[in-house]
Enzyme design. Structure first.
Site, PDB file in Angstrom:
ATOM      1  N   GLU A 329       0.796  -1.223   0.000  1.00 36.97           N
ATOM      2  CA  GLU A 329       0.000   0.000   0.000  1.00 36.97           C
ATOM      3  C   GLU A 329       0.829   1.273   0.000  1.00 36.97           C
ATOM      4  O   GLU A 329       0.372   2.315  -0.467  1.00 36.97           O
ATOM      5  CB  GLU A 329      -0.978   0.005   1.177  1.00 36.97           C
ATOM      6  CG  GLU A 329      -0.356   0.047   2.553  1.00 36.97           C
ATOM      7  CD  GLU A 329      -1.414  -0.075   3.645  1.00 36.97           C
ATOM      8  OE1 GLU A 329      -1.587   0.897   4.377  1.00 36.97           O
ATOM      9  OE2 GLU A 329      -2.063  -1.133   3.746  1.00 36.97           O
ATOM     10  N   GLN A 330       2.041   1.234   0.517  1.00 38.85           N
ATOM     11  CA  GLN A 330       2.873   2.437   0.497  1.00 38.85           C
ATOM     12  C   GLN A 330       3.341   2.777  -0.911  1.00 38.85           C
ATOM     13  O   GLN A 330       3.773   3.901  -1.152  1.00 38.85           O
ATOM     14  CB  GLN A 330       4.084   2.258   1.429  1.00 38.85           C
ATOM     15  CG  GLN A 330       3.735   2.307   2.901  1.00 38.85           C
ATOM     16  CD  GLN A 330       3.127   1.023   3.433  1.00 38.85           C
ATOM     17  OE1 GLN A 330       3.020   0.019   2.716  1.00 38.85           O
ATOM     18  NE2 GLN A 330       2.721   1.023   4.695  1.00 38.85           N
TER      19      GLN A 330
END
Length: 528
Positions: A329-330
């Site tokens: 997700e980063q």
């Protein structure tokens, strides 16, 4: 040209009372810690700024050398907080200050899925009213449950509504227009153009800057170093100087948690694959191996914190690195996702995607599979990863979990069958040396982070992998499909669940190779 460079103290002095402040960070990754510390110091000496609201699409700070939000977790300074996740710590340690404020009901605090928070920034930037989404229905995000509220004060000020649109049920989040953005980059030139060459992710800096600029606010960027105007290559600039008002130079900023600087995290070098440690043989490795068996070559696979974070190392050990593309997700795509405090970063990534775009990919279900953990599973197949009332600060909140699981085609949840058990692998069999005291298969989870009911309705392929058995979610409930050698089905599985488990008519014994130290000859086949 007037200089944009100011001190951290001068930046803190620009924040007015009552401001809405958006902070770019993911735990220790990209955290503008020097500016947050200066805001805390200003409040201690001047009593200002007062009653600010802070927005954190992902957590700010990590309680391991980068305090983040704890710099400003002070009564009178922080008036409201809306975050995708929060700093967490071990149960043996004193809770972070922000958790003490939340638990003491000192301010309204909300846990909004990270992707939705990024969406709210984009809507605010475009002067649109808000976010209409199905992400979070029948979870703690839903106003029929907690509506993202983390305490009583937040429950009294709802942040999300359930509405009908075009004959369907949706969740509606009003856009929030921030007045201040605090960003983090590596280099700024004198005009405020920002490059990220030492960063492990771009996160949501652009979206947050746009939301503030388009609503007449100020954008502050903390950077490691300053460059002459005109010397940065335009393709390397990810936030243009027209969006940046002030620059704070903080040479000692850390790259991420417990990491001053690792060029492999920022994609400047590629580490030899032989330099990555593979997990020692134990029960956690057995679980990770079994999870790896659920994958297919050619898939794009999301990865969450917990046992499943070791699955890329299993593929390395089995000579299958590259058969699966990891997406986190980063923003990292490909490479080798890192472990422990560096989780959220990857070495040898193929690409680093801005987090808001990664969440669009997740929310729309464009990827093939997600590997996630669980704290609790209940009779509906619902999963809790976001709150345990007895130990709230041990959990960080949901982060992007709800965005990821809403339309994922396949999800593999992994973890221990119950908490606190002493386990071993002896002669190819699982041995329970001491039974755990805390049940994880409960009648009803404390917090619904994933809705089993919606998973069944959407036709999602849901698997739960533990050291004792493998289970599947069906329309009839949770069903045991596979059992580990050495485990007694009645005594160790059915008798330790707080709700009736189904048992497959073709119940299998897990492959024997999982329970020996040698590589298992992992065969991922090909995606259909």
């Amino acid at each position: 040209m007037k200089s944009k460079v100011i001190s951290a103290a001068e930046a803190a002095a620009l924040i007015p009372d009552g401001a809405v402040v958006t902070v770019s960070s993911s735990s220790g990754l990209g955290c503008p810690d020097a500016v947050l510390a200066a805001i805390g110091r200003r409040f201690e000496t001047e009593g200002h700024p007062k009653a600010i609201t802070t927005l954190h699409p992902i957590a700010a700070g990590d309680m391991s050398g980068i305090k983040g939000i704890d710099h400003i977790a002070k009564a009178g300074l922080l008036g409201k907080v809306i975050a995708g996740s929060y700093p967490s710590g071990p149960s043996s340690a004193e809770p972070p200050l922000i958790w003490q404020m939340i638990g003491g009901d000192e301010l309204p605090a909300y846990n909004v899925p990270s992707g939705i928070l990024f969406d709210m920034h984009r809507e605010a930037a475009a002067k649109r009213p808000g976010v209409l989404t199905k992400v979070g229905l029948d979870t703690f995000v839903d106003p029929d449950r907690q509506g993202c509220a983390m305490n009583a004060k937040a429950a009294a000020e709802p942040i999300v509504e359930k509405i009908e649109f075009d004959g369907e049920e949706w969740l509606y989040f009003r856009a929030i227009a921030p007045q201040v953005a605090i960003l983090r980059a590596t280099t700024a030139d004198e005009r405020g153009n920002l490059t990220f060459e030492h960063e492990g992710a771009f996160l949501g800096n652009v979206d947050q800057a746009l939301a503030v600029r388009n609503n007449g606010g100020i954008v502050i960027a903390q950077v490691k170093r300053l460059a002459e105007a005109g010397t940065l290559k335009p393709h390397a600039v990810h936030v243009p100087g027209v969006l940046v008002d002030h620059i704070v130079v903080a040479p000692d900023q850390m790259q991420t948690t417990q990491t001053v600087y690792d060029p492999a995290i920022s994609g400047e070098i590629f580490r030899p694959l032989s330099s990555f440690r593979t997990p020692a043989f134990d029960i956690a490795k057995v679980i990770a191996r079994r999870v790896a068996m659920e994958l297919k070559a050619g898939w794009a696979v999301n990865l969450g914190f917990g046992i499943s974070a070791n699955v890329p190392r299993i593929l390395l050990e089995e000579g299958r690195h590259g058969d699966v593309t990891w997406v986190i997700e980063q923003g990292a795509v490909g490479g080798v996702p890192l472990l422990d405090f560096a989780f959220g970063c990857a070495s040898n990534a193929e690409a680093i995607f801005p987090s808001p775009h990664q969440f669009v990919y997740f929310q729309g279900g464009g990827f093939d599979c997600s590997l996630l953990s669980f704290l609790q599973i209940d009779r509906a197949g619902s999963v809790n990863v976001s709150r345990l009332a007895a130990r709230p600060h041990v959990t960080a909140g949901a982060g992007g979990f709800v965005d990821i699981t809403t339309r994922a085609k396949k999800i593999v949840f992994s973890g221990y069958f119950n908490a606190g058990a002493k386990l071993a692998v002896v002669d190819g069999r699982v041995v329970i040396e001491k039974e755990g005291k805390v049940a994880k298969l409960v009648d009803e989870v404390e917090h619904v982070t994933f809705s089993g009911r919606n998973g069944v309705a959407r036709g999602q392929d849901i698997t739960y992998v533990t050291e004792r058995c493998v289970m599947k979610l069906t329309a009839e409930g949770v069903v045991v499909t596979e059992i580990a050698p050495g485990i007694d089905l009645e005594r160790d599985v059915l008798g330790k669940a707080a709700f009736p488990l189904g048992v497959a008519s073709d119940l299998e014994v897990s492959p024997a190779a999982l329970y020996h130290p040698e590589p298992i000859g992992l065969d991922l086949g090909e995606a259909a």
